[in-house]
Scaffold this motif. Structure first.
Motif, PDB file in Angstrom:
ATOM      1  N   TYR A 288       0.867  -1.400  -0.204  1.00 35.28           N
ATOM      2  CA  TYR A 288       0.110   0.085   0.086  1.00 35.28           C
ATOM      3  C   TYR A 288       1.000   1.375   0.001  1.00 35.28           C
ATOM      4  O   TYR A 288       2.114   1.164   0.260  1.00 35.28           O
ATOM      5  CB  TYR A 288      -0.957  -0.055   1.278  1.00 35.28           C
ATOM      6  CG  TYR A 288      -0.184   0.235   2.418  1.00 35.28           C
ATOM      7  CD1 TYR A 288       0.087   1.232   3.126  1.00 35.28           C
ATOM      8  CD2 TYR A 288       0.418  -1.061   3.089  1.00 35.28           C
ATOM      9  CE1 TYR A 288       0.838   1.690   4.396  1.00 35.28           C
ATOM     10  CE2 TYR A 288       0.919  -0.768   4.473  1.00 35.28           C
ATOM     11  CZ  TYR A 288       1.169   0.420   4.917  1.00 35.28           C
ATOM     12  OH  TYR A 288       1.936   0.375   6.091  1.00 35.28           O
ATOM     13  N   ASP A 290       0.365   5.781   0.923  1.00 33.78           N
ATOM     14  CA  ASP A 290      -0.585   6.984   1.341  1.00 33.78           C
ATOM     15  C   ASP A 290      -0.571   7.825   0.360  1.00 33.78           C
ATOM     16  O   ASP A 290       0.244   8.458  -0.018  1.00 33.78           O
ATOM     17  CB  ASP A 290       0.111   7.637   2.589  1.00 33.78           C
ATOM     18  CG  ASP A 290       0.208   6.570   4.109  1.00 33.78           C
ATOM     19  OD1 ASP A 290      -0.826   5.778   4.008  1.00 33.78           O
ATOM     20  OD2 ASP A 290       0.786   6.489   4.919  1.00 33.78           O
ATOM     21  N   SER A 291      -1.772   8.031   0.035  1.00 30.86           N
ATOM     22  CA  SER A 291      -2.100   9.096  -0.957  1.00 30.86           C
ATOM     23  C   SER A 291      -2.494  10.337  -0.330  1.00 30.86           C
ATOM     24  O   SER A 291      -2.246  10.476   1.080  1.00 30.86           O
ATOM     25  CB  SER A 291      -3.244   8.854  -1.956  1.00 30.86           C
ATOM     26  OG  SER A 291      -4.596   8.590  -1.123  1.00 30.86           O
ATOM     27  N   THR A 293      -5.058  11.631   0.231  1.00 28.97           N
ATOM     28  CA  THR A 293      -6.468  11.321   1.112  1.00 28.97           C
ATOM     29  C   THR A 293      -6.546  10.356   2.132  1.00 28.97           C
ATOM     30  O   THR A 293      -7.264  10.428   3.025  1.00 28.97           O
ATOM     31  CB  THR A 293      -7.573  11.571   0.308  1.00 28.97           C
ATOM     32  OG1 THR A 293      -7.620  10.703  -0.908  1.00 28.97           O
ATOM     33  CG2 THR A 293      -7.658  13.043  -0.507  1.00 28.97           C
ATOM     34  N   GLU A 294      -5.867   9.242   1.396  1.00 30.55           N
ATOM     35  CA  GLU A 294      -6.301   7.992   2.196  1.00 30.55           C
ATOM     36  C   GLU A 294      -5.128   6.710   1.743  1.00 30.55           C
ATOM     37  O   GLU A 294      -4.517   7.062   0.806  1.00 30.55           O
ATOM     38  CB  GLU A 294      -7.689   7.345   2.138  1.00 30.55           C
ATOM     39  CG  GLU A 294      -8.045   6.877   0.585  1.00 30.55           C
ATOM     40  CD  GLU A 294      -9.385   6.569   0.266  1.00 30.55           C
ATOM     41  OE1 GLU A 294      -9.820   6.222   1.098  1.00 30.55           O
ATOM     42  OE2 GLU A 294      -9.875   6.964  -0.702  1.00 30.55           O
ATOM     43  N   VAL A 295      -5.260   5.827   2.468  1.00 31.42           N
ATOM     44  CA  VAL A 295      -4.253   4.658   2.217  1.00 31.42           C
ATOM     45  C   VAL A 295      -4.925   3.795   0.907  1.00 31.42           C
ATOM     46  O   VAL A 295      -5.924   3.467   0.931  1.00 31.42           O
ATOM     47  CB  VAL A 295      -4.065   3.566   3.275  1.00 31.42           C
ATOM     48  CG1 VAL A 295      -3.316   2.430   2.983  1.00 31.42           C
ATOM     49  CG2 VAL A 295      -3.480   4.323   4.738  1.00 31.42           C
ATOM     50  N   GLN A 296      -3.884   3.734   0.021  1.00 33.22           N
ATOM     51  CA  GLN A 296      -4.347   2.915  -1.188  1.00 33.22           C
ATOM     52  C   GLN A 296      -3.585   1.661  -1.449  1.00 33.22           C
ATOM     53  O   GLN A 296      -2.420   1.610  -1.202  1.00 33.22           O
ATOM     54  CB  GLN A 296      -3.900   3.790  -2.322  1.00 33.22           C
ATOM     55  CG  GLN A 296      -4.603   5.213  -2.283  1.00 33.22           C
ATOM     56  CD  GLN A 296      -5.961   5.062  -2.974  1.00 33.22           C
ATOM     57  OE1 GLN A 296      -6.633   4.195  -3.457  1.00 33.22           O
ATOM     58  NE2 GLN A 296      -6.723   6.249  -2.574  1.00 33.22           N
TER      59      GLN A 296
END
Length: 522
Positions: A288, A290-291, A293-296
């Motif tokens: 994963y 961290d973008s 806005t959220e974890v991708q």
């Protein structure tokens, strides 16, 4: 007109890390951490091993270069070197650097000239081979603060931007106001004002400065090149090879009391997109990042297969990427760079990738005629002295100019020692146990005398304003703002005074196997 004045050892500059110095000096304990030493014998051995470099990768590389240079004026020498990459008798010699504005510090120029002169030197020794000097642009680096400025005539010029992600992708739409503030000739500003990205501008600038010498510039932020590297990324992320092996070498170097520049991570790659470059992490079997806005979550295998351009190597894996896609023999780097390359050899071996020769870049200081005149007036004969501790040098100069009586101070010490020797003899006649007590008091007196001598020397240094000012005039040229000159000054300050500065540097540097710090009259 540049003129060679002195060459001194790297060690005598007091500027470079112990790991690098011991590598240059062939310290036996470091033999495990590199394959061949960077000399003609080492190159001959590696040429034989690299002759089998995959022809398919050569064609991918050649096609990439012609696409990359499309729309840019390409010098015949550069075009010829790119064409020759198809041949199994052609090899690259690589250096790399960040996309510093207007080339940044002087040592960037020294790096480039090292690979150029190295290519010419090897061609004379191995005339049936072709050696291509290559500059790898660190276009995917995201540390904008390190590259957003350059120094000119003691002033720092800084470009402010709130863009994020890989700096090579930064837009130059809003750079015009910054360019207007710069004391740089318009021809060089035009590379920035006439480009859509920082990578494009940097390529044009470096190409303009060095194309006549056949330097090929590589921007490896490429889907095709990364696709060819995909199997290595998959192997590495599955096995954690770059982490396990680099960590082992790092611990081995630390046991030898060396400070190592980088620390490996379990996953040594970033997720790359416009405005974003974030570490790829692992939790169990899941990857994963961290973008904004959220974890991708990501599936590495699918990313490699469908969007390899979104995987960006970090400081550990970038050397792997470089050596996998290039028919490369050597990496030319500075002290810190070569120190971290020494952490990587076992990782290269575990992934069956060639480990290059590690060649120290040129290192130099430039001294003006005015500074040399001032040094002559105070009797400083060897420029090497400027790299010594300031107080020690100033004391030597005071004594040499008969402004400080060093013999008198030494005589005081001898007289005190003689006096206490007499006192000790008399005391021991009364009581044998008094000897150590007298000796202890003598050491305290000598310690206090040393403090008094130091204060007297400092006072005399302050009093001798003319000598001090002349010394610091030259010292400040070599260490502007307290920094080592090659890490501070910018090439355009010298080009403003001498249009032939780069060509004269190239000619005066000469032997790329002479691993010393060179001092020139500028």
């Amino acid at each position: 007109m540049l003129k060679l004045l002195e060459s001194i050892s790297y060690r005598d500059t007091n500027q470079f890390p112990a790991l690098f110095l011991d590598y240059v000096d062939k310290k036996e304990e470091l033999n495990y951490f590199y394959k061949y030493y960077p000399d003609l014998k080492g190159f001959q051995q590696l040429i034989e091993e690299r002759s089998s470099f995959d022809s398919g990768k050569r064609e991918i590389l050649k096609n990439h270069f012609f696409n990359q240079y499309d729309g840019i004026e390409i010098h015949e020498n550069v075009k010829e070197n790119i064409e020759k990459l198809s041949s199994p008798d052609t090899f690259t010699l690589t250096t790399g650097h960040q996309l510093n504005l207007f080339t940044g510090p002087l040592y960037f120029i020294y790096k480039i000239l090292t690979v150029i002169n190295l290519a010419e030197t090897l061609k004379k020794e191995f005339p049936d081979k072709t050696f291509v000097p290559l500059y790898w642009m660190a276009s995917e680096d995201h540390d904008f603060e390190e590259i957003q400025y350059f120094n000119f005539d003691g002033k720092k010029y800084r470009w402010e931007s709130d863009q994020k992600g890989a700096v090579g992708r930064f837009s130059l739409d809003k750079i015009q106001d910054f360019l207007k503030t710069l004391p740089v000739p318009e021809v060089y500003k035009s590379f920035y004002s006439g480009s859509s990205s920082l990578a494009e501008a940097h390529l044009k600038l470096v190409n303009h400065l060095f194309a006549e010498y056949g330097l090929v510039v590589l921007d490896a932020d490429s889907k095709e090149l990364k696709a060819s590297f995909g199997d290595i990324i998959k192997n590495d992320t599955d096995s954690k090879s770059s982490f396990v092996n680099t960590d082992r070498s790092t611990k081995a170097l630390k046991k030898l009391d060396y400070t190592t520049p980088v620390n490996p991570r379990k996953i040594n790659y970033f997720y790359l997109a416009d405005g974003l470059r974030e570490r790829i992490e692992i939790n169990g079997d899941e990857f994963y990042y961290d973008s904004n806005t959220e974890v991708q979550k990501i599936i590495i295998g699918d990313l490699i297969k469908n969007e390899p351009e979104k995987i960006s190597p970090n400081v550990i894996s970038r050397p792997l990427y470089q050596e996998y896609i290039l028919p490369n023999l050597a990496y030319v780097g500075g002290p810190s760079e070569l120190s971290y390359w020494l952490q990587l050899k076992s990782t290269f071996e575990s992934l069956n990738i060639n480990f290059p020769l590690l060649v120290p870049r040129y290192s130099a200081s430039l001294v003006s005629e005015k500074a040399l005149k001032k040094l002559k007036e105070i009797g400083l004969d060897h420029l090497k002295t400027l790299f010594e501790e300031e107080r020690v040098v100033l004391k030597k100069l005071l004594i040499k100019n008969d402004l400080l009586d060093g013999d008198k101070h030494e005589n005081w010490t001898k007289e005190i020692e003689k006096l206490f020797h007499t006192i000790k003899e008399e005391a021991e006649k009364k009581d044998k146990t008094l000897g150590p007590s007298v000796e202890g008091r003598k050491m305290k007196v000598l310690k206090e005398l040393k403090k008094i001598r130091t204060k007297m020397e400092s006072a005399e240094i302050r009093n001798q304003e003319i000598l001090r000012n002349r010394f610091y005039f030259a010292k400040d040229e070599l260490f502007p703002g307290g920094s080592f000159q090659e890490r501070f000054d910018n090439v355009f300050e010298y080009l403003a005074e001498n249009e032939s500065f780069i060509s004269e540097l190239k000619q005066n540097f000469r032997n790329p196997f002479n691993f010393t710090h060179t001092i020139f009259k500028a």
